[in-house]
Scaffold this motif. Sequence first.
Motif, PDB file in Angstrom:
ATOM      1  N   VAL A 246      -5.155   4.356  -3.324  1.00 55.15           N
ATOM      2  CA  VAL A 246      -6.507   4.557  -3.832  1.00 55.15           C
ATOM      3  C   VAL A 246      -6.990   5.917  -3.353  1.00 55.15           C
ATOM      4  N   SER A 247      -7.573   6.677  -4.270  1.00 56.02           N
ATOM      5  CA  SER A 247      -8.100   7.994  -3.941  1.00 56.02           C
ATOM      6  C   SER A 247      -9.558   8.066  -4.375  1.00 56.02           C
ATOM      7  N   VAL A 248     -10.431   8.415  -3.419  1.00 54.48           N
ATOM      8  CA  VAL A 248     -11.852   8.551  -3.700  1.00 54.48           C
ATOM      9  C   VAL A 248     -12.294   9.899  -3.144  1.00 54.48           C
TER      10      VAL A 248
ATOM     11  N   LYS B  48      -9.475  -2.121  -3.827  1.00 50.75           N
ATOM     12  CA  LYS B  48      -8.356  -2.881  -3.262  1.00 50.75           C
ATOM     13  C   LYS B  48      -8.541  -4.374  -3.466  1.00 50.75           C
TER      14      LYS B  48
ATOM     15  N   ARG C  52     -13.306   2.215  -1.952  1.00 49.10           N
ATOM     16  CA  ARG C  52     -11.913   1.929  -1.629  1.00 49.10           C
ATOM     17  C   ARG C  52     -11.707   0.436  -1.397  1.00 49.10           C
ATOM     18  N   ARG C  53     -12.595  -0.176  -0.631  1.00 47.17           N
ATOM     19  CA  ARG C  53     -12.483  -1.615  -0.344  1.00 47.17           C
ATOM     20  C   ARG C  53     -12.638  -2.455  -1.609  1.00 47.17           C
TER      21      ARG C  53
ATOM     22  N   ARG D 168       0.818  -1.205   0.000  1.00 43.48           N
ATOM     23  CA  ARG D 168       0.000   0.000   0.000  1.00 43.48           C
ATOM     24  C   ARG D 168       0.853   1.258   0.000  1.00 43.48           C
TER      25      ARG D 168
ATOM     26  N   ARG E 258     -17.591   6.169  -0.060  1.00 40.82           N
ATOM     27  CA  ARG E 258     -16.155   6.278  -0.361  1.00 40.82           C
ATOM     28  C   ARG E 258     -15.388   5.068   0.156  1.00 40.82           C
ATOM     29  N   ASN E 259     -15.671   4.648   1.375  1.00 41.43           N
ATOM     30  CA  ASN E 259     -14.966   3.499   1.938  1.00 41.43           C
ATOM     31  C   ASN E 259     -15.322   2.213   1.203  1.00 41.43           C
TER      32      ASN E 259
END
Length: 121
Positions: free
Chosen positions: A45-47, A65, A61-62, A6, A57-58
Amino acid sequence: MHRKLRLRNRQDFNRIYRGGRSFANSQFVVYWSRKPEVEKFRLGVSVSKKLGNAVVRNRMRRVIKEIVRLQADKIVDHIDFILIARKPSVSMKSKELERSVLHVLRKANLLKPYPDRKPVP
């Protein structure tokens, strides 16, 4: 996704944004740069807040990934890259997101070539 795969530091993000290359499709933007010291690859990762609240957003991101984790063997080594989610990606299903991520990585030439695949005439 392993912790060592990461990108976490602001300096790493800034180095990639300033000195890296970028490619995009309608759902994602990828910025990347070579990093010979890295064994495999590292992902950031950018949200943006424009995409929705913290839950949205989370989740994005999940999902991103997890897609990269499952496709890790296809991604070239010794690179750092950042995936930025765009607004249309929020309403997509996981399989569509996976196709879109692979598309933008292929466009950026970050996927390994297929050694066992024969060219179609």
